[in-house]
Design an enzyme around this catalytic site. Structure first.
Site, PDB file in Angstrom:
ATOM      1  N   ASN A   1      -1.301   6.501   6.641  1.00 49.28           N
ATOM      2  CA  ASN A   1      -0.844   5.109   6.620  1.00 49.28           C
ATOM      3  C   ASN A   1      -0.786   4.614   8.059  1.00 49.28           C
ATOM      4  O   ASN A   1      -0.392   5.356   8.949  1.00 49.28           O
ATOM      5  CB  ASN A   1       0.565   4.992   6.032  1.00 49.28           C
ATOM      6  CG  ASN A   1       0.615   5.307   4.562  1.00 49.28           C
ATOM      7  OD1 ASN A   1      -0.415   5.413   3.904  1.00 49.28           O
ATOM      8  ND2 ASN A   1       1.816   5.453   4.035  1.00 49.28           N
ATOM      9  N   GLY A   2      -1.124   3.354   8.279  1.00 50.89           N
ATOM     10  CA  GLY A   2      -1.002   2.790   9.611  1.00 50.89           C
ATOM     11  C   GLY A   2      -2.347   2.412  10.192  1.00 50.89           C
ATOM     12  O   GLY A   2      -3.361   2.316   9.480  1.00 50.89           O
TER      13      GLY A   2
ATOM     14  N   LYS B   1       4.355  -4.684  -0.260  1.00 56.56           N
ATOM     15  CA  LYS B   1       5.806  -4.845  -0.198  1.00 56.56           C
ATOM     16  C   LYS B   1       6.341  -4.568   1.195  1.00 56.56           C
ATOM     17  O   LYS B   1       7.147  -5.311   1.727  1.00 56.56           O
ATOM     18  CB  LYS B   1       6.471  -3.887  -1.203  1.00 56.56           C
ATOM     19  CG  LYS B   1       7.998  -4.017  -1.265  1.00 56.56           C
ATOM     20  CD  LYS B   1       8.404  -5.367  -1.796  1.00 56.56           C
ATOM     21  CE  LYS B   1       9.905  -5.493  -1.938  1.00 56.56           C
ATOM     22  NZ  LYS B   1      10.273  -6.873  -2.289  1.00 56.56           N
TER      23      LYS B   1
ATOM     24  N   GLU C   1      10.722 -21.226   1.484  1.00 55.22           N
ATOM     25  CA  GLU C   1      10.772 -20.064   0.597  1.00 55.22           C
ATOM     26  C   GLU C   1      10.190 -20.395  -0.771  1.00 55.22           C
ATOM     27  O   GLU C   1       9.448 -19.594  -1.359  1.00 55.22           O
ATOM     28  CB  GLU C   1      12.207 -19.559   0.472  1.00 55.22           C
ATOM     29  CG  GLU C   1      12.400 -18.391  -0.480  1.00 55.22           C
ATOM     30  CD  GLU C   1      11.624 -17.133  -0.107  1.00 55.22           C
ATOM     31  OE1 GLU C   1      11.550 -16.225  -0.949  1.00 55.22           O
ATOM     32  OE2 GLU C   1      11.083 -17.059   1.024  1.00 55.22           O
TER      33      GLU C   1
ATOM     34  N   ARG D   1       4.121  -1.039  -3.027  1.00 59.48           N
ATOM     35  CA  ARG D   1       3.788  -1.185  -1.609  1.00 59.48           C
ATOM     36  C   ARG D   1       2.466  -1.938  -1.397  1.00 59.48           C
ATOM     37  O   ARG D   1       2.178  -2.354  -0.284  1.00 59.48           O
ATOM     38  CB  ARG D   1       3.711   0.197  -0.946  1.00 59.48           C
ATOM     39  CG  ARG D   1       5.043   0.920  -0.925  1.00 59.48           C
ATOM     40  CD  ARG D   1       4.904   2.329  -0.396  1.00 59.48           C
ATOM     41  NE  ARG D   1       4.583   2.361   1.010  1.00 59.48           N
ATOM     42  CZ  ARG D   1       5.479   2.349   1.988  1.00 59.48           C
ATOM     43  NH1 ARG D   1       6.764   2.285   1.689  1.00 59.48           N
ATOM     44  NH2 ARG D   1       5.125   2.410   3.243  1.00 59.48           N
TER      45      ARG D   1
ATOM     46  N   GLU E   1       2.328 -17.025  -3.175  1.00 61.95           N
ATOM     47  CA  GLU E   1       2.028 -15.601  -3.093  1.00 61.95           C
ATOM     48  C   GLU E   1       1.839 -14.953  -4.453  1.00 61.95           C
ATOM     49  O   GLU E   1       1.141 -13.950  -4.553  1.00 61.95           O
ATOM     50  CB  GLU E   1       3.102 -14.856  -2.283  1.00 61.95           C
ATOM     51  CG  GLU E   1       4.477 -14.777  -2.896  1.00 61.95           C
ATOM     52  CD  GLU E   1       5.489 -14.081  -1.976  1.00 61.95           C
ATOM     53  OE1 GLU E   1       5.072 -13.309  -1.099  1.00 61.95           O
ATOM     54  OE2 GLU E   1       6.684 -14.315  -2.144  1.00 61.95           O
TER      55      GLU E   1
ATOM     56  N   TRP F   1      -4.218   0.350   1.245  1.00 58.05           N
ATOM     57  CA  TRP F   1      -4.336  -1.097   1.401  1.00 58.05           C
ATOM     58  C   TRP F   1      -5.298  -1.325   2.537  1.00 58.05           C
ATOM     59  O   TRP F   1      -5.018  -0.984   3.680  1.00 58.05           O
ATOM     60  CB  TRP F   1      -2.961  -1.692   1.697  1.00 58.05           C
ATOM     61  CG  TRP F   1      -2.871  -3.179   1.616  1.00 58.05           C
ATOM     62  CD1 TRP F   1      -2.682  -3.929   0.486  1.00 58.05           C
ATOM     63  CD2 TRP F   1      -2.909  -4.113   2.702  1.00 58.05           C
ATOM     64  NE1 TRP F   1      -2.615  -5.261   0.801  1.00 58.05           N
ATOM     65  CE2 TRP F   1      -2.753  -5.405   2.166  1.00 58.05           C
ATOM     66  CE3 TRP F   1      -3.076  -3.983   4.082  1.00 58.05           C
ATOM     67  CZ2 TRP F   1      -2.749  -6.553   2.948  1.00 58.05           C
ATOM     68  CZ3 TRP F   1      -3.081  -5.130   4.866  1.00 58.05           C
ATOM     69  CH2 TRP F   1      -2.917  -6.391   4.293  1.00 58.05           C
TER      70      TRP F   1
ATOM     71  N   CYS G   1       0.258   0.837   1.667  1.00 64.46           N
ATOM     72  CA  CYS G   1      -0.224   2.215   1.562  1.00 64.46           C
ATOM     73  C   CYS G   1       0.919   3.145   1.168  1.00 64.46           C
ATOM     74  O   CYS G   1       2.067   2.923   1.514  1.00 64.46           O
ATOM     75  CB  CYS G   1      -0.850   2.719   2.856  1.00 64.46           C
ATOM     76  SG  CYS G   1      -2.267   1.795   3.435  1.00 64.46           S
TER      77      CYS G   1
ATOM     78  N   LYS H   1       7.006 -18.443  -2.405  1.00 67.26           N
ATOM     79  CA  LYS H   1       7.063 -17.774  -3.702  1.00 67.26           C
ATOM     80  C   LYS H   1       5.926 -18.231  -4.600  1.00 67.26           C
ATOM     81  O   LYS H   1       5.275 -17.434  -5.277  1.00 67.26           O
ATOM     82  CB  LYS H   1       8.406 -18.081  -4.397  1.00 67.26           C
ATOM     83  CG  LYS H   1       9.552 -17.247  -3.942  1.00 67.26           C
ATOM     84  CD  LYS H   1       9.387 -15.790  -4.342  1.00 67.26           C
ATOM     85  CE  LYS H   1      10.036 -14.896  -3.335  1.00 67.26           C
ATOM     86  NZ  LYS H   1       9.414 -14.815  -2.023  1.00 67.26           N
TER      87      LYS H   1
ATOM     88  N   HIS I   1       4.012 -38.221   9.948  1.00 62.76           N
ATOM     89  CA  HIS I   1       3.280 -37.833  11.149  1.00 62.76           C
ATOM     90  C   HIS I   1       1.989 -37.096  10.799  1.00 62.76           C
ATOM     91  O   HIS I   1       1.537 -36.239  11.553  1.00 62.76           O
ATOM     92  CB  HIS I   1       4.159 -36.981  12.057  1.00 62.76           C
ATOM     93  CG  HIS I   1       5.351 -37.725  12.589  1.00 62.76           C
ATOM     94  ND1 HIS I   1       5.251 -38.678  13.571  1.00 62.76           N
ATOM     95  CD2 HIS I   1       6.655 -37.664  12.244  1.00 62.76           C
ATOM     96  CE1 HIS I   1       6.445 -39.171  13.818  1.00 62.76           C
ATOM     97  NE2 HIS I   1       7.314 -38.585  13.025  1.00 62.76           N
TER      98      HIS I   1
END
Length: 608
Positions: free
Chosen positions: A101-102, A603, A481, A27, A488, A75, A2, A485, A504
């Site tokens: 926002n929030g 972000k 990582e 963002r 996403e 968002w 947001c 990458k 396993h």
């Protein structure tokens, strides 16, 4: 996630609001809107989709010309991403217009109370509760209304409000969600992040939690929640607006991958003096370091992967027990934290809500908080005992690259500093490690030259439905990582596994043609990892081996090989992550994905 912008001055507000919102696109958002004082009332234009969709709607419905307004990119958290749930929202009979926002945690009980008072709700959002609640408390005094709202709501918020009978002001407040006030001449600005206002001013006030800002075109007044006036120092932005632009690259992510040699150099150079580590920002004395009980590393997402690598490195060099926690889990498991413990907090934005909450939890139990942060004067930086800034500059792409590399190098520095304090590293070994670290920017530059090879490799595997990554020790941390990458930004299902865990259960997922990245750079674990490579190869996997240039043992088993220059095993993650980033970039590009703004992601995650 947001974004908020606000403008009050003598210019048309709409272009400034739209420009600011574009600077906050990184963002993450799925709808956008603006509200502007127009002909003695507040007019709203909002829509689901991108800012480009909002611009088209404004063109078709008629653009606003007023000089006071607020804007928002949403968002979705409460309610679907549609026109009705998009911000701004109206409160009461329409006299209040608000963006937020929030998350308001007690919005349900507030909504029931307001409905009993006769308020009607049209959206599914918690934000509309804020708008009606502000209206409920407003009796001509905007400051008093804001104070009462803040004392009644629970949760996180940054909010900006227009009041129909106060056309010459914007009132705003924050708690646990970033908000800055940009200082202009005969105009003032509001934003959730600095890039939104940097085109217009370099001077800002950084609001702290439970602070209120009252803006007119000529004045800015700041208050605490009890309406005591607050005086803050002006924060002057020193980095250039060009740093947040693409600079000729097709995507911010590609630009930021290419900036990693400079980022690593800028992060290391001030902290290696005369061939030895010197972290001036770290106030821990040798005696305090010797007495550390446990180091708690808390982070989210890619920063958590840095934490995983940091644990291996710190425990190996400094022999201090480390625990690595996802910040979203840390505070809810009632962690055992003692007064001689240290909490290392890692966050690019310095505003990550879960990480901030974890920091506060650790400090409340007596731990000293050391943060690794990219954004100067961010909330996590301000609340830490010590902060070590990564010198990455603005990172716009949602998928982190250069900030990850900078954080990783700070982890190296801390591990050496701790080992030195405990007398566990000889001076010649420290100097050799520092010498190798200072070579990293040049080696990373060479790895960027693998671009065409990795583009071709991505073309070969672009239609894959599942991709797996395996590795041991530090190679496992980087496998995590690399997998993140890929998933996403390309939306391919991808998982990373500690290579020794394959047998396993997870080896059952390997079938004919499944691509498996095998990261194998740790000398003492190479033979073990080779055994795991043989296991997946025997089940039909297509193996892409990521190895040091002198390691040839995987050649007969691998379908493709990515070689990186040899360096101290501890530093290998700084090299192996580069081709994985580039590979993910080209996989996403080949699948037609929005590389910089992947779906559903943000972000800076400023809600829990």
């Amino acid at each position: 996630m947001c974004g908020i912008v606000g403008y009050i001055g003598g210019k048309s507000a709409s272009p400034i609001l739209l420009d600011g919102l574009k600077k906050l696109e990184y963002r993450g958002y799925d709808s956008a809107g603006i509200a502007v004082f127009e002909n003695n009332s507040v007019e709203i234009c909002k829509t689901k989709g991108r800012i480009a969709d909002l611009e088209k709607k404004l063109e078709s419905e008629g653009e606003f010309s007023g000089c006071v307004g607020i804007g928002h990119t949403r968002w979705a958290t409460h309610g679907a991403p549609d026109d009705i749930n998009a911000h701004p929202h109206k409160g009461g009979n329409g006299r209040i217009t608000l963006v937020h926002n929030g998350i308001i945690e007690n919005y349900i009980e507030l909504k029931i109370m307001l409905e009993q008072k006769g308020y009607k709700f049209v959206s599914q959002t918690d934000t509309e509760v804020l708008a009606h609640l502000f209206d409920f408390f407003y009796n001509g005094d905007s400051l008093e209304a804001m104070s009462k709202v803040m004392k009644m709501v629970r949760g996180s918020y940054a909010t900006a409000v227009l009041i129909e009978d106060r056309p010459d002001e914007i009132i705003a407040a924050r708690k646990d969600s970033p908000l800055i006030v940009g200082i202009g001449e005969n105009e003032n600005f509001l934003a959730s992040d600095i890039p939104a206002v940097l085109k217009y001013t370099r001077d800002c006030y950084l609001l702290d939690d439970n602070q209120i800002a009252l803006l007119t075109k000529d004045t800015i007044k700041l208050y605490d929640i009890n309406l005591n006036e607050v005086h803050k120092d002006v924060y002057h932005v020193t980095w250039d607006v060009e740093a947040a632009e693409k600079g000729g690259y097709d995507h911010f992510m590609k630009k930021e991958i290419a900036e990693q040699p400079k980022t690593v150099r800028d992060t290391l150079s001030p902290r290696i003096k005369d061939g030895r580590v010197a972290i001036d920002e770290l106030s821990l004395t040798d005696e305090e370091i010797k007495n550390i009980g446990t180091i708690h590393i808390v982070a989210c997402g890619s920063a958590w992967h840095v934490g995983m690598a940091a644990r291996y490195i710190i425990e190996k060099l400094a022999q201090i027990p480390c625990e690595v926690d996802l910040a979203s889990e840390f505070r809810y498991r009632n962690p055992i934290v003692r007064p001689n413990d240290v909490c290392i907090v890692i966050s690019q934005s310095g505003e990550t809500a879960d990480t901030l909450a974890a920091l506060r939890e650790a400090k409340s139990k007596g731990a000293k908080a050391v943060s690794i942060v990219n954004v100067v004067a961010s909330t996590i930086a301000r609340e830490s005992d010590d902060v070590i800034y990564t010198m990455a500059g603005p990172e716009i792409a949602v998928a982190t690259t250069k900030a990850f590399s900078a954080q990783l190098n700070v982890a190296y520095l801390l591990a050496i500093r701790f080992a030195k304090a405990k007398g566990l590293i000889a001076e010649q070994d420290e100097r050799k490690l520092c010498e190798d670290m200072l070579k990293l920017p040049e080696i990373i530059e060479k790895l960027l030259g693998m671009d065409d090879f990795l583009k071709g490799l991505a073309k070969k595997y672009v239609d894959s439905e599942n991709v797996f990554f395996i590795g041991r020790g530090l190679d496992y941390a980087i496998s995590l990582e690399g997998s993140l990458k890929l998933k996403e930004i390309s939306y391919i299902h991808s998982e990373a596994y500690a290579a020794g865990e394959l047998k396993h259960g997870t080896i059952s997922l390997i079938e004919e043609g499944t691509p498996v990245f095998a990261v194998a750079t740790q000398s003492d674990l190479l033979e073990k990892t080779l055994g795991n490579i043989k296991e997946v190869k025997a089940r039909g996997a297509q193996v892409i081996a990521l190895v040091g240039e002198n390691h040839n043992a995987a050649d007969e088993f691998a379908d493709d090989i990515i070689r990186v220059p040899e360096i101290n095993d501890i530093l290998m993650p700084s090299l192996t992550v580069i081709p994985l980033q580039i590979f993910a970039y080209y996989m996403a590009l080949g699948r037609g994905c929005d590389v910089d703004k992947p779906r559903n992601l943000a972000k800076s995650v400023t809600v829990e």
